[in-house]
Design an enzyme around this catalytic site. Structure first.
Site, mmCIF file in Angstrom:
data_model
loop_
_atom_site.group_PDB
_atom_site.id
_atom_site.type_symbol
_atom_site.label_atom_id
_atom_site.label_comp_id
_atom_site.label_asym_id
_atom_site.label_seq_id
_atom_site.Cartn_x
_atom_site.Cartn_y
_atom_site.Cartn_z
ATOM 1 N N HIS A 60 0.979 -1.003 0.015
ATOM 2 C CA HIS A 60 -0.122 -0.017 -0.042
ATOM 3 C C HIS A 60 0.981 1.116 0.254
ATOM 4 C CE1 HIS A 60 -3.476 2.282 2.048
ATOM 5 N NE2 HIS A 60 -3.171 2.959 0.973
ATOM 6 N N LEU A 61 0.881 2.035 -0.948
ATOM 7 C CA LEU A 61 1.760 3.137 -1.212
ATOM 8 C C LEU A 61 2.153 3.818 -0.057
ATOM 9 C CD1 LEU A 61 3.623 4.551 -3.214
ATOM 10 C CD2 LEU A 61 1.786 6.180 -3.842
ATOM 11 N N HIS A 62 3.377 3.889 0.604
ATOM 12 C CA HIS A 62 3.933 4.637 1.643
ATOM 13 C C HIS A 62 5.245 5.092 1.589
ATOM 14 C CE1 HIS A 62 4.689 0.452 2.615
ATOM 15 N NE2 HIS A 62 5.862 0.886 3.356
ATOM 16 N N PHE A 63 5.593 6.051 2.148
ATOM 17 C CA PHE A 63 7.125 6.326 2.336
ATOM 18 C C PHE A 63 7.362 6.389 3.869
ATOM 19 C CE2 PHE A 63 8.153 8.103 -2.089
ATOM 20 C CZ PHE A 63 6.529 8.249 -2.296
#
Lengths: 452, 391
Positions: free
Chosen positions: A243-246
């Site tokens: 799940h897109l994350h930085f």
């Protein structure tokens, strides 16, 4: 390709609501009644909102005016992140007190940083992760950030509508507008370890796109603190949550990769983004700097990431120096691990070389590894992560083709004050330049000239 | 800005006798002197040669941080190297690209040196010398082609007959591999022996003057850090980080008897009316007075003994005897060893709708962000061999 490459590892728990896979699947979707971050619980919820000023104007404007550095007063966003984090710490939301973990700089030229953290990794059954596909579709049955508790989310982070930075201590969460948020990592690597989740409700898979990377870069610029760094791990390069994350955290010492020397490769013609290669560093990588605007710099990097993604090459990204320097590391460790090509003594340390490890910050779970940590074995571990020189040059060529470096000749170079004094160039130098440039010209794309 | 200028004046007046600036003004070299104890680490003195070289006037430079002379072409690693040398309180020498007022860039040999207080080892000032470099090409064929950054670990003994001794010059990164044909053209000029000699003699002269003029005030300075001190001294690395926090707070050292204050922010001094040397080394109890509730004091004492955070509302006294309600938050803070090493005390004057930052942060949030920033700063204390904590 019928063969699937997998490795087994215990995933890091980033949320108090992250359960084991078997339990995840069993949960009913929607309507959980426990204050999560999904449409079921969001209506009526409020969360601070930080609206950043879009940096449309000339990049480096801040440095010319002298507004950034470790000596200037703390930026507001800096205070916000630290204050909210300390609040969650006092409320006991973290699995352990990371400041109680002994840490040291390993003696040596590079200054690798080691931390003894026995509590970070769970003594649980390792889970299988597919490592041969950098792009994988989002799977709602697996853990994702809409399942975190609202108390784990610190604030919303969006672009300001009217060109000035603004802060709203209690803003409603507009589910329709798909907010981007900053949340805590309950297994922090360092103080202030947060997760930036772009458009959380859109449930984007772990892959970089222009917009989300620009958001991440803005956060680093706004925080205005050279010790606040942001990183990204692609699937196959030790991201465990699709799940897109930085990620980002604070550490008030230089990272070894930031100290490494670089060899300039090229300057992109239109955008003036300068691309260099790392030198004298165990992991081969590219460094992006400059650019006429922040967006130029951001796009050069995100274009490169997209290229790697589409070519199924796992990679890690580090944004450092208040957003002025961005490192890109293609890697192959997971693949090697799956093929059984990694030496057992390295596997035993259970260090999964993600962006922080590659940058030189190693979290060790065994006391003997911490006590015996040396520059030599840190270098050896990271050298395993790196692509070979050959492979790296191939990948670099791919990337340069994608970011379409245009002709950047001597005339353009002399206009840039950081370049050499062209008037003084002797014939000898011109020859040396051309000799040095052949390594980066891509076969068939003869319009790519390299400035050495 | 007015109080900043007052601090800058005090930076010199408190340490050196009069006429020091005249003596410094007589030197032809280009140099600046900065004070790391003032928030923002500003320039407190700029030589005539410096102003001439960069094209700024004195008023435009005093009070500014050295980064205003940097620009897009300035090598970021060089900037980082200078920053780390400051934080580690050591000498640095490298080639640096700076910009004049008219925007034109120029290369120079940059050398920065700490100036230590002889009595407690604190860094009083940094002296930076700049020698412009002409546009000579670097000699690529040289077998000893050095990296664009070189840092010198120079230990200077400043005695009555001072001389520059370079113990060792370390290469920041090793000499490039023999197979790397590509060369850093970002580094067009190499400093000659003559340039380095000019730097050395300038440093000598400046240090002589500073030493001489500090003798008469009795607050001596020297170029070398002594390593044995009775009181704990926080190095520049920490004080610069802490200097960024605009809140009122103090740090007390847990390992020393009676929890002395080892750091006090400018905002604390402003709130309480004391000057820095009046509070350093003392326990915080001097803020309490006749009407302060003893049970509150007891509660604080208990929390401190248990190394537990606490938040209280306590009546405190300023230097002039006036009182204020202090929303005080105290918390233990760890250093790199992972063990509690300091207490941080954050003071907020009740009723002060003072929003220095113009922010929307609540009282609690301001307290916590201060504590958080202190934790980040102290997290790396005593972390490396060149630790900036002495004693």
């Amino acid at each position: 390709m019928s063969l699937m490459l997998r490795i087994k590892r215990v995933p890091t728990v980033v949320s108090n609501y992250q359960k084991e896979e078997a339990e995840e699947g069993a949960r009913r979707a929607g309507g959980c009644g426990r204050n999560c971050f999904n449409k079921c619980c969001l209506p009526g919820a409020k969360l601070p909102l930080y609206a950043y000023k879009r940096a449309d104007s000339i990049a480096n404007e801040k440095s010319l005016v002298g507004l950034e550095d470790s000596e200037a007063p703390m930026a507001f966003l800096d205070s916000l992140v630290l204050g909210e984090w300390e609040d969650r710490m006092q409320r006991g939301l973290f699995r352990y007190d990371v400041t109680a973990c002994e840490t040291k700089v390993i003696p040596g030229k590079n200054g690798f940083i080691a931390q003894l953290n026995e509590g970070r990794h769970l003594k649980k059954r390792p889970t299988e992760f597919r490592v041969d596909k950098v792009l994988q579709p989002f799977d709602g049955n697996k853990f994702n950030f809409t399942k975190v508790g609202q108390e784990e989310v610190l604030f919303q982070f969006e672009a300001s509508g009217d060109g000035e930075a603004q802060f709203f201590p209690e803003a409603p969460i507009d589910a329709e507008n798909s907010p981007s948020v900053v949340a805590i990592n309950v297994s922090p690597i360092e103080y202030g370890h947060v997760l930036l989740i772009p458009r959380i409700l859109d449930c984007l898979p772990q892959r970089i796109d222009h917009e989300s990377f620009l958001l991440a870069l803005h956060m680093v610029v706004e925080a205005d603190n050279p010790f606040f760094r942001l990183g990204y791990n692609s699937l196959g390069a030790f991201a465990t949550i699709n799940h897109l994350h930085f990620q980002a955290y604070y550490l008030a010492v230089p990272f070894p990769v930031e100290k490494a020397s670089t060899k300039k490769t090229t300057t992109l013609g239109n955008s003036a983004v300068k691309v260099s290669e790392l030198r004298n560093y165990p992991v081969r990588g590219l460094v992006f700097e400059g650019g006429n605007t922040l967006e130029d710099l951001s796009n050069a990097v995100s274009d490169s990431c997209v290229c790697l993604q589409e070519n199924n090459i796992p990679y890690n990204v580090l944004i450092s120096d208040c957003g002025k320097r961005i490192f890109l590391f293609p890697q192959c460790y997971a693949e090697k691990q799956a093929m059984g090509e990694v030496r057992s003594e390295l596997l035993d340390t259970q260090v999964n070389p993600a962006v922080w490890e590659i940058s030189g910050h190693m979290v060790l779970k065994r006391k003997e590894d911490y006590e015996g940590a040396s520059e030599e074995n840190a270098w050896r571990l990271l050298a395993e992560v790196s692509l070979s020189e050959e492979r790296f040059q191939e990948v670099k060529a791919l990337v340069f083709e994608a970011i379409s470096c245009s002709l950047s000749d001597a005339d353009t170079a002399s206009q840039n004050p950081s370049e050499e004094d062209v008037e003084d160039q002797s014939a000898e130098d011109m020859l040396a330049m051309q000799q040095g440039s052949h390594t980066a010209i891509i076969a068939g794309t003869h319009d790519c000239l390299v400035i050495q | 800005m007015e109080s900043l200028l007052a601090l800058i004046e005090q930076s010199f007046n408190g340490r050196y006798s009069r006429h020091v600036t005249e003596a410094l003004d007589e030197l032809p070299d280009s140099f600046t002197i900065t004070d790391p104890s003032i928030c923002g680490h500003p320039i407190v003195f700029a030589s005539r040669g410096f102003l001439k070289m960069c094209g700024y006037s004195k008023e435009e430079v005093i009070g500014q941080n050295g980064r205003i002379f940097q620009g897009p072409g300035t090598n970021r690693r060089s900037v980082m190297e200078i920053r780390e040398a400051i934080r580690e309180e050591r000498t640095v020498q490298l080639n640096l690209l700076n910009y004049r007022k008219d925007g034109t860039p120029f290369w120079m040999l940059f050398h920065m040196n700490p100036v230590f207080s002889k009595e407690d080892g604190r860094v009083i000032h940094f002296v930076a010398v700049q020698v412009p470099l002409s546009g000579r090409r670097s000699r690529r064929s040289s077998a000893n082609f050095s990296e664009d950054i070189m840092f010198g670990s120079c230990r200077r003994e400043v005695c009555s007959d001072s001389f520059l001794e370079v113990d060792r010059v370390l290469e920041f990164n090793s000499v490039p591999d023999s197979d790397s044909a590509g060369v850093e053209i970002d580094e067009p000029c190499e400093a000659s022996e003559l340039d380095k000699g000019r730097v050395a003699s300038a440093i000598n002269s400046i240090m002589s003057i500073l030493t001489h003029y500090s003798e008469s005030t009795g607050r001596l300075v020297c170029g070398k850090k002594r390593s044995c001190y009775g009181t704990s001294v926080l190095g520049s690395s920490i004080t610069i980080s802490l200097g960024r926090i605009k809140q009122s707070f103090v740090l007390a050292d847990m390992h020393l008897p009676d929890l002395p204050i080892v750091y006090a922010s400018d905002a604390f001094l402003k709130l309480t009316g004391y000057s820095r040397h009046e509070v350093l080394g003392r326990n915080c109890r001097f803020l309490s007075g006749m009407v302060t509730d003893p049970s509150t004091l007891l509660y604080i004492k208990e929390s401190i003994r248990a190394e537990r955070p606490c938040t209280v509302r306590i009546l405190n006294y300023r230097k002039d005897g006036s009182t204020f309600w202090n929303l005080l938050h105290i918390s233990p803070v760890r250093d790199a060893s992972g063990k509690n090493a300091y207490f941080v005390g954050v003071q907020i004057e009740e009723g002060s709708c003072r929003n220095q930052d113009g922010d929307g942060l609540s009282v609690e949030m301001r307290q916590r962000s201060t504590v958080g920033a202190v934790r980040v700063a102290l997290r790396t204390l005593s972390m490396s061999a060149g630790s900036s904590r002495s004693g």
